[in-house]
Design an enzyme around this catalytic site. Structure first.
Site, PDB file in Angstrom:
ATOM      1  N   GLY A   9      47.677  35.754  42.737  1.00  0.00           N
ATOM      2  CA  GLY A   9      46.889  34.950  41.797  1.00  0.00           C
ATOM      3  C   GLY A   9      47.629  34.710  40.498  1.00  0.00           C
ATOM      4  CB  SER A  10      46.887  32.457  37.660  1.00  0.00           C
ATOM      5  OG  SER A  10      45.552  32.860  37.438  1.00  0.00           O
ATOM      6  CB  THR A  11      45.746  37.699  36.520  1.00  0.00           C
ATOM      7  OG1 THR A  11      44.667  36.786  36.321  1.00  0.00           O
ATOM      8  CG2 THR A  11      45.768  38.702  35.382  1.00  0.00           C
ATOM      9  CG  ASP A  26      45.052  41.653  43.608  1.00  0.00           C
ATOM     10  OD1 ASP A  26      45.343  40.604  43.003  1.00  0.00           O
ATOM     11  OD2 ASP A  26      44.660  41.661  44.782  1.00  0.00           O
ATOM     12  CG  ASP A  44      38.137  35.470  42.540  1.00  0.00           C
ATOM     13  OD1 ASP A  44      38.923  34.748  41.907  1.00  0.00           O
ATOM     14  OD2 ASP A  44      38.338  35.828  43.712  1.00  0.00           O
ATOM     15  N   GLY A  96      39.518  36.995  46.465  1.00  0.00           N
ATOM     16  CA  GLY A  96      39.800  36.033  47.530  1.00  0.00           C
ATOM     17  C   GLY A  96      39.810  34.594  47.071  1.00  0.00           C
ATOM     18  N   GLY A  97      39.668  34.389  45.747  1.00  0.00           N
ATOM     19  CA  GLY A  97      39.749  33.022  45.220  1.00  0.00           C
ATOM     20  C   GLY A  97      41.074  32.364  45.585  1.00  0.00           C
ATOM     21  CD  GLU A 155      44.102  39.373  47.081  1.00  0.00           C
ATOM     22  OE1 GLU A 155      44.710  38.605  46.330  1.00  0.00           O
ATOM     23  OE2 GLU A 155      42.867  39.376  47.194  1.00  0.00           O
TER      24      GLU A 155
HETATM   25  C1  5RP Z   1      43.439  36.069  45.321  1.00  0.00           C
HETATM   26  C2  5RP Z   1      42.580  36.904  44.456  1.00  0.00           C
HETATM   27  C3  5RP Z   1      42.840  36.861  42.985  1.00  0.00           C
HETATM   28  O1  5RP Z   1      43.065  38.165  42.540  1.00  0.00           O
HETATM   29  C4  5RP Z   1      41.652  36.286  42.283  1.00  0.00           C
HETATM   30  O2  5RP Z   1      41.352  35.026  42.859  1.00  0.00           O
HETATM   31  C5  5RP Z   1      41.917  36.121  40.788  1.00  0.00           C
HETATM   32  O3  5RP Z   1      42.877  35.136  40.609  1.00  0.00           O
HETATM   33  P1  5RP Z   1      43.372  34.684  39.177  1.00  0.00           P
HETATM   34  O4  5RP Z   1      44.161  35.807  38.608  1.00  0.00           O
HETATM   35  O5  5RP Z   1      44.220  33.460  39.453  1.00  0.00           O
HETATM   36  O6  5RP Z   1      42.159  34.343  38.349  1.00  0.00           O
HETATM   37  O7  5RP Z   1      41.693  37.593  44.883  1.00  0.00           O
HETATM   38  O8  5RP Z   1      43.006  36.083  46.657  1.00  0.00           O
END
Ligand code: 5RP
Length: 220
Positions: A29-31, A81, A84, A95-96, A103
């Site tokens: 994800g972006s974070t 990790d 969302d 899972g976004g 994961e």
């Molecule tokens: C990916 C995930 C991500 O951790 C979740 O979607 C958060 O993403 P972001 O850091 O881009 O907000 O579960 O499957």
């Protein structure tokens, strides 16, 4: 501070949780991208990483960080990790980014789950974010019907998306998950469900939450 700045802040802060000399688990994800970029600064002090997605693997390799197959490691001390949603018990919706199955597998290898998130992700009750569920393609309609009948949630297929494992993602709207552990246990039993995006058995050990006042550490 912008949301991107908060993500960069917690990505950097997570370096303090990485155990020198060990393999670190890396989410998606972006974070987490911010974390991977920060991790590059200490790549000579870790054995490498186990990754939860093709995208994260590519980013790790681009930084020259060794990536182990999950089958090559028995335990890892820390998995980092995003989420969302995360509640005040460390239960999460994930899972976004459609990487939830891998994961959960990497989280299962880890002694501690370090969640990194900006403050917008902290909620009282999980479910406002549409719940991702990875399903075997032929079961998608049946799983959606079962969500409607059991929890009143409306499942929609994420269009054009095939996961790293060759499956589909149903995003289920209209849920309020009062009992994350019971919910995860129940949905895991449904034929065709590969992974439900509630992380209750594999909840966070701590959350590094990015707030305008700085990084707040929540311990669960
Ligand atoms: C990916 C995930 C991500 O951790 C979740 O979607 C958060 O993403 P972001 O850091 O881009 O907000 O579960 O499957």
């Amino acid at each position: 501070m912008t949301q991107d700045e908060l993500k960069a802040l917690v990505g950097q802060a997570a370096l303090a949780e990485v155990v020198p000399g060990a393999v670190v688990g890396v989410g998606t994800g972006s974070t987490v991208n911010c974390f991977i970029d920060a991790l590059a600064s200490m790549k000579d002090r870790i054995a490498g990483a186990v990754s939860s997605s093709v995208k994260s693997t590519e980013r790790l390799l681009a930084h020259g960080i060794r990536v182990f197959d999950a089958n090559e490691v028995e335990r890892i001390p820390v998995y980092v990790d995003g989420a969302d949603e995360i509640d005040h018990h460390g239960f999460m919706i994930k899972g976004g980014g459609a990487a939830l199955t891998r994961e959960k597998i990497v989280a299962d290898l880890a002694d501690r789950f370090v969640c990194i998130a900006d403050a917008s992700k902290l909620v009282d009750t999980l479910g406002a974010f549409p719940l991702p569920v990875e399903v075997i393609p032929m079961a998608a309609a049946q799983v959606a019907r079962r969500f409607r009948a059991t929890y009143g949630g409306e499942g929609r297929l994420r269009e054009g998306l095939v996961t790293d494992n060759g499956n589909y993602i149903l995003d289920v709207q209209g849920l309020a998950i009062a009992d994350p552990l019971g919910f995860e246990t129940e949905v895991n039993q449904w034929p065709g469900v590969v992974t439900v995006g509630v992380f209750a058995r594999h909840r966070a050990s701590i959350c590094l939450l990015g707030t305008p006042a700085g990084v707040e550490t929540l311990r669960f």
